[in-house]
Design a protein around this motif. Structure first.
Motif, short mmCIF file in Angstrom:
data_model
loop_
_atom_site.label_atom_id
_atom_site.label_comp_id
_atom_site.label_asym_id
_atom_site.label_seq_id
_atom_site.Cartn_x
_atom_site.Cartn_y
_atom_site.Cartn_z
N SER A 90 -5.54 2.88 -15.19
CA SER A 90 -4.34 2.70 -15.57
C SER A 90 -3.36 4.05 -14.87
O SER A 90 -3.83 5.11 -14.76
CB SER A 90 -3.98 2.43 -17.16
OG SER A 90 -4.30 3.92 -17.91
N PRO A 91 -1.99 3.66 -14.98
CA PRO A 91 -1.28 4.91 -14.23
C PRO A 91 -1.26 5.85 -15.25
O PRO A 91 -1.37 7.06 -15.41
CB PRO A 91 0.14 4.21 -14.28
CG PRO A 91 -0.17 2.77 -13.96
CD PRO A 91 -1.26 2.41 -14.71
N GLY A 97 9.41 1.21 -5.72
CA GLY A 97 9.72 -0.05 -4.88
C GLY A 97 8.97 -1.01 -5.57
O GLY A 97 9.17 -2.38 -5.07
N ILE A 98 7.86 -0.81 -6.47
CA ILE A 98 7.11 -1.84 -6.89
C ILE A 98 7.86 -2.90 -7.87
O ILE A 98 7.56 -3.96 -7.85
CB ILE A 98 5.96 -1.37 -7.78
CG1 ILE A 98 4.95 -0.62 -6.66
CG2 ILE A 98 5.03 -2.32 -8.69
CD1 ILE A 98 3.75 0.27 -7.05
N GLY A 99 8.73 -2.01 -8.77
CA GLY A 99 9.78 -3.01 -9.63
C GLY A 99 9.47 -3.14 -10.77
O GLY A 99 10.23 -3.00 -11.59
N ASN A 100 8.07 -3.53 -11.32
CA ASN A 100 7.84 -3.68 -12.71
C ASN A 100 6.60 -2.83 -13.25
O ASN A 100 5.94 -2.87 -12.31
CB ASN A 100 8.03 -5.37 -13.22
CG ASN A 100 7.09 -5.86 -12.62
OD1 ASN A 100 5.52 -5.65 -12.86
ND2 ASN A 100 7.27 -7.19 -11.71
N GLN A 121 0.91 -1.08 -12.83
CA GLN A 121 -0.41 -1.06 -13.67
C GLN A 121 -1.67 -1.79 -13.02
O GLN A 121 -2.55 -1.08 -12.88
CB GLN A 121 -0.49 -1.70 -15.07
CG GLN A 121 0.52 -0.71 -16.14
CD GLN A 121 0.88 -1.23 -17.22
OE1 GLN A 121 0.78 -2.56 -17.54
NE2 GLN A 121 1.25 -0.38 -18.50
N ARG A 122 -1.26 -3.13 -12.67
CA ARG A 122 -2.37 -3.73 -11.92
C ARG A 122 -2.92 -3.15 -10.70
O ARG A 122 -3.92 -3.00 -10.33
CB ARG A 122 -1.87 -5.37 -11.84
CG ARG A 122 -2.88 -6.26 -10.94
CD ARG A 122 -2.39 -7.42 -11.10
NE ARG A 122 -0.91 -7.59 -10.61
CZ ARG A 122 -0.88 -7.66 -9.25
NH1 ARG A 122 -1.63 -7.43 -8.38
NH2 ARG A 122 0.50 -7.77 -8.79
N ARG A 123 -1.76 -2.67 -9.94
CA ARG A 123 -2.00 -2.26 -8.46
C ARG A 123 -2.82 -0.77 -8.65
O ARG A 123 -3.69 -0.53 -7.85
CB ARG A 123 -0.81 -1.88 -7.59
CG ARG A 123 -0.11 -3.47 -7.42
CD ARG A 123 -1.10 -4.30 -6.28
NE ARG A 123 -1.09 -3.48 -5.11
CZ ARG A 123 -2.35 -2.98 -4.38
NH1 ARG A 123 -3.40 -3.32 -5.00
NH2 ARG A 123 -2.18 -2.40 -3.30
N VAL A 124 -2.32 0.00 -9.52
CA VAL A 124 -2.99 1.33 -9.70
C VAL A 124 -4.28 1.07 -10.12
O VAL A 124 -5.38 1.71 -9.71
CB VAL A 124 -2.24 2.15 -10.61
CG1 VAL A 124 -2.87 3.70 -11.07
CG2 VAL A 124 -0.93 2.67 -9.94
N ASN A 141 0.77 -1.32 -0.38
CA ASN A 141 0.05 0.12 -0.15
C ASN A 141 0.97 1.11 -0.10
O ASN A 141 0.65 2.24 -0.61
CB ASN A 141 -0.87 0.10 1.23
CG ASN A 141 -1.80 0.98 1.28
OD1 ASN A 141 -2.59 1.54 0.18
ND2 ASN A 141 -1.89 2.12 2.23
N LEU A 142 1.93 1.33 0.82
CA LEU A 142 2.86 2.50 0.88
C LEU A 142 3.51 2.80 -0.72
O LEU A 142 3.62 3.83 -1.06
CB LEU A 142 4.08 2.24 1.89
CG LEU A 142 3.58 2.50 3.37
CD1 LEU A 142 4.51 2.00 4.43
CD2 LEU A 142 2.84 3.85 3.75
#
Length: 188
Positions: free
Chosen positions: A175-176, A157-160, A165-168, A131-132
């Motif tokens: 989408s971002p 820190g998400i990395g890829n 895209q999925r988390r946003v 979440n952060l």
């Protein structure tokens, strides 16, 4: 001066030069040996300083862990988590995970999981860290319009990009790229 005298003078001068050459060679060997000794002492001194610094860091970490282990109140531990993680931006490091968080606090992973289960809406330390990271990515999308989505995924820190895209999409429903476009739509 005769030829024999010149030869004798040259031979005497050669002998003097040979002696001087030997003396200089001995002096050079002495200086090289001294420099090697000094280098070894310097290396020993640097190694001792490094060991002292490592010992100091370990001691401070152990003191901090002991202090944190003594915290029985869940609210105190949660406050400590917010201070440590959020103020130091540890969540922006891709390798930062729940095991590292537990180590930082000086508690077991089980204690950390129980704490989150009882004290937060995130339910797990991993969800809290995630979440952060998503919040940091959303902030970067807003504040860094020239950054690429890949750069934001890396810096948050998400990395890829796919995970970002999925988390946003899960959090804001777009989408971002669409989120950024929505934020900058009204800016001239």
């Amino acid at each position: 001066m005769t030829k024999d005298e010149i030869i004798q003078n040259l031979q005497a001068e050669i002998e003097t030069l040979k002696k001087e050459n030997g003396r200089l060679r001995d002096e050079m060997l002495r200086l090289v040996s001294r420099n090697l000794d000094l280098s070894e002492r310097l290396e020993e001194d640097n190694e001792m300083r490094r060991r002292t610094e490592v010992a100091r860091e370990i001691l401070n970490a152990n003191i901090e862990r002991q202090r944190n282990a003594d915290l029985q109140d869940d609210a105190q531990l949660m406050a400590l988590i917010e201070i440590k993680v959020e103020s130091e931006h540890l969540h922006l490091k891709p390798e930062f995970d729940s095991a590292e968080l537990a180590h930082l606090l000086g508690v077991s992973k089980e204690r950390l999981a129980r704490l989150f289960r009882h004290q937060t809406i995130y339910r797990t330390p991993e969800a809290y860290i995630d979440n952060l990271r998503v919040l940091a990515a959303l902030r970067m999308l807003r504040e860094k319009p020239m950054w690429s989505i890949a750069a934001i995924a890396e810096e948050s820190g998400i990395g890829n990009v796919r995970t970002l895209q999925r988390r946003v999409q899960e959090v804001v429903g777009m989408s971002p790229v669409d989120y950024r476009r929505m934020l900058t739509r009204d800016i001239p």
